[in-house]
Design an enzyme around this catalytic site. Structure first.
Site, PDB file in Angstrom:
ATOM      1  N   ASP A  57      -3.483   2.104  -5.544  1.00 18.33           N
ATOM      2  CA  ASP A  57      -2.176   2.054  -4.867  1.00 18.33           C
ATOM      3  C   ASP A  57      -2.001   0.832  -3.962  1.00 18.33           C
ATOM      4  OD1 ASP A  57      -3.678   2.709  -2.595  1.00 18.33           O
ATOM      5  OD2 ASP A  57      -2.048   3.916  -1.780  1.00 18.33           O
ATOM      6  N   GLU A  58      -2.796  -0.208  -4.189  1.00 20.82           N
ATOM      7  CA  GLU A  58      -2.740  -1.379  -3.301  1.00 20.82           C
ATOM      8  C   GLU A  58      -2.778  -2.663  -4.098  1.00 20.82           C
ATOM      9  OE1 GLU A  58      -5.581  -1.918   0.174  1.00 20.82           O
ATOM     10  OE2 GLU A  58      -6.100   0.048  -0.601  1.00 20.82           O
ATOM     11  N   ASP A  76       0.866  -1.187   0.000  1.00 18.20           N
ATOM     12  CA  ASP A  76       0.000   0.000   0.000  1.00 18.20           C
ATOM     13  C   ASP A  76       0.898   1.231   0.000  1.00 18.20           C
ATOM     14  OD1 ASP A  76      -1.785   2.025   0.431  1.00 18.20           O
ATOM     15  OD2 ASP A  76      -2.781   1.093   2.142  1.00 18.20           O
ATOM     16  N   MET A  77       0.780   2.029  -1.051  1.00 19.70           N
ATOM     17  CA  MET A  77       1.614   3.218  -1.149  1.00 19.70           C
ATOM     18  C   MET A  77       1.224   4.229  -0.056  1.00 19.70           C
ATOM     19  SD  MET A  77       3.525   2.407  -3.626  1.00 19.70           S
ATOM     20  CE  MET A  77       4.358   3.971  -3.857  1.00 19.70           C
TER      21      MET A  77
HETATM   22  P1  TTP Z   1      -5.287   5.042   0.495  1.00 16.13           P
HETATM   23  O1  TTP Z   1      -4.243   3.984   0.276  1.00 16.13           O
HETATM   24  O2  TTP Z   1      -6.471   4.709   1.335  1.00 16.13           O
HETATM   25  O3  TTP Z   1      -4.621   6.321   1.149  1.00 16.13           O
HETATM   26  P2  TTP Z   1      -3.196   6.963   0.912  1.00 16.13           P
HETATM   27  O4  TTP Z   1      -2.338   6.138   0.017  1.00 16.13           O
HETATM   28  O5  TTP Z   1      -3.383   8.376   0.463  1.00 16.13           O
HETATM   29  O6  TTP Z   1      -2.599   7.001   2.376  1.00 16.13           O
HETATM   30  P3  TTP Z   1      -2.065   5.804   3.267  1.00 16.13           P
HETATM   31  O7  TTP Z   1      -0.631   6.113   3.525  1.00 16.13           O
HETATM   32  O8  TTP Z   1      -2.896   5.825   4.499  1.00 16.13           O
HETATM   33  O9  TTP Z   1      -2.245   4.520   2.451  1.00 16.13           O
HETATM   34  O10 TTP Z   1      -5.828   5.538  -0.899  1.00 16.13           O
HETATM   35  C1  TTP Z   1      -4.999   5.643  -2.051  1.00 16.13           C
HETATM   36  C2  TTP Z   1      -5.389   6.855  -2.864  1.00 16.13           C
HETATM   37  O11 TTP Z   1      -6.765   6.758  -3.250  1.00 16.13           O
HETATM   38  C3  TTP Z   1      -5.254   8.162  -2.123  1.00 16.13           C
HETATM   39  O12 TTP Z   1      -3.935   8.705  -2.222  1.00 16.13           O
HETATM   40  C4  TTP Z   1      -6.300   9.016  -2.758  1.00 16.13           C
HETATM   41  C5  TTP Z   1      -7.362   8.059  -3.226  1.00 16.13           C
HETATM   42  N1  TTP Z   1      -8.519   8.097  -2.309  1.00 16.13           N
HETATM   43  C6  TTP Z   1      -9.595   8.924  -2.646  1.00 16.13           C
HETATM   44  O13 TTP Z   1      -9.598   9.571  -3.693  1.00 16.13           O
HETATM   45  N2  TTP Z   1     -10.649   9.016  -1.768  1.00 16.13           N
HETATM   46  C7  TTP Z   1     -10.692   8.326  -0.579  1.00 16.13           C
HETATM   47  O14 TTP Z   1     -11.663   8.441   0.191  1.00 16.13           O
HETATM   48  C8  TTP Z   1      -9.585   7.456  -0.252  1.00 16.13           C
HETATM   49  C9  TTP Z   1      -9.577   6.674   1.045  1.00 16.13           C
HETATM   50  C10 TTP Z   1      -8.520   7.392  -1.147  1.00 16.13           C
HETATM   51 MG    MG Z   2      -2.159   4.078   0.322  1.00 14.31          MG
END
Ligand code: TTP
Ligand code: MG
Length: 351
Positions: free
Chosen positions: A106-107, A12-13
């Site tokens: 990103d996962e 997970d990025m």
């Molecule tokens: P996530 O992996 O949930 O969040 P993140 O990568 O920004 O932070 P973390 O370090 O906690 O993993 O989501 C990946 C991307 O998806 C995020 O950068 C932006 C997008 N996203 C949205 O557009 N809306 C949302 O509600 C969420 C949760 C994510």
């Molecule tokens: Mg992420």
């Protein structure tokens, strides 16, 4: 039979969109960066870890984020760029295995059973850093549920292993919200039974949970012991397709919403057929006149590209799963968990 000896990685990025913007604009490094809709109705997509200290998080209205973090750097979404980076990351992952299940931009899950998972995880982190100049967090464990839990433990830039002999004790003190699929509603239901921690579920009667919550009850009980036999599903496509419309005037007539769902279903089914995909999860999104957003989904047992199945499922979600009486400002329909059946004969039969 539960296979306890799998080796699953969850990647997970970190603060994905915001980290990309910080990478591309060095003056934003170390600063609170917030990426999202920047109009007055906009919503935060993500916030850099610096911005999270102010309480800013995904899905928060941008207006609220501006109040919490007035000195934040607010940037619009550059989806094409983020998709490009996502593809680069997938190319890196495919160097290590083709047993990959992408689950969002990103996962991804990787099944590296039989290989040295720790070495692979370290190498992937190094490659991502070197080739795309970003950090990832990786969790390693014996199944998807635990690997995903692990990747979240030491964010950002984390690498965490949950070994099978430590699973039950590890889970015991965690709040029930850490269990896959336990959202605020289920959390409330469980708290009525005096269940707050995963250890409380471990001690609870499985049959009572099944009587109360059906299939979910069994899942929760199994998850509480770290049991999850779901395979890494290689042919799931990292994509969703959807349609939505904001109405000129807020509406309070279910028939109009159903008509919209019918139209979206036809368009989306056509898209599925033209790409050769089938969809398993159908999600209806509603935005109310107070700007609050609710989404409800149904995951089908049999993936589909049939407009009638999509429409009827959407309608069922709309009529049965939304309880609010508020006026509606927007309705949307999204298909996700897309599958590309690798057996062309099966696919042609389904189309
Ligand atoms: P996530 O992996 O949930 O969040 P993140 O990568 O920004 O932070 P973390 O370090 O906690 O993993 O989501 C990946 C991307 O998806 C995020 O950068 C932006 C997008 N996203 C949205 O557009 N809306 C949302 O509600 C969420 C949760 C994510
Ligand atoms: Mg992420």
């Amino acid at each position: 039979m539960v296979d306890l000896d799998r080796q699953i990685l969850h990647i997970d990025m970190d603060a994905f969109y915001a980290s990309i913007e910080q990478r591309d604009n060095p003056k934003y490094k170390g600063k609170p960066v917030i990426v999202g809709g920047i109009s007055s109705r906009g919503v935060v997509c993500t916030a850099s870890y610096e911005a999270r200290k102010y309480g800013v998080h995904s899905a928060m209205p941008t207006k609220v984020a501006k109040k919490l973090c007035p000195n934040g750097i607010f940037l619009p979404v550059n989806m094409d760029k983020y998709k490009r980076v996502s593809r680069q990351i997938h190319e890196i992952l495919y160097k290590y295995t083709d047993k990959i299940e992408p689950i969002s931009i990103d996962e991804a899950f990787l099944d590296v059973t039989g290989k040295n998972s720790l070495f692979i995880a370290k190498d992937i982190k190094r490659d991502i850093q070197k080739e795309v100049n970003l950090t990832a967090s990786i969790g390693i464990s014996i199944n998807k549920f635990l690997a995903k839990l692990a990747s979240d433990l030491k964010k950002p830039n984390g690498l965490t292993i949950i070994r099978k002999e430590e699973v039950v004790n590890f889970l015991k003190p965690l709040p029930v919200s850490k269990l896959w699929g336990v959202g605020p509603k289920m959390e409330r239901e469980l708290s009525k039974l005096g269940i707050y921690y995963i250890g409380d579920i471990q001690r609870y009667d499985k049959d009572v949970l099944i009587t109360l919550f059906g299939k979910r009850g069994k899942e929760i009980y199994d998850f509480s012991f770290g049991i999850d036999s779901r395979p890494v599903e290689v042919n799931i496509i990292n994509q969703s397709i959807g349609e939505e419309e904001t109405f000129k005037e807020d509406i309070n007539n279910p028939k109009l919403l159903i008509d919209k769902l019918r139209l979206y279903s036809i368009n989306l089914a056509n898209k599925l057929v033209s790409k050769g995909y089938l969809a398993r999860t159908i999600t209806v999104k509603i935005k109310y006149d107070d700007f609050s957003i609710e989404t409800r989904s149904i995951t089908l047992n049999i993936p589909t590209n049939d407009e009638r199945v999509i429409f009827h499922t959407g309608k069922q979600i709309l009529l049965n799963k939304f309880k609010s009486e508020k006026n509606v400002r927007l309705v949307g329909l999204t298909l996700s968990n897309l599958i590309y059946p690798d057996d062309p004969i099966q696919l042609s039969m389904k189309i």
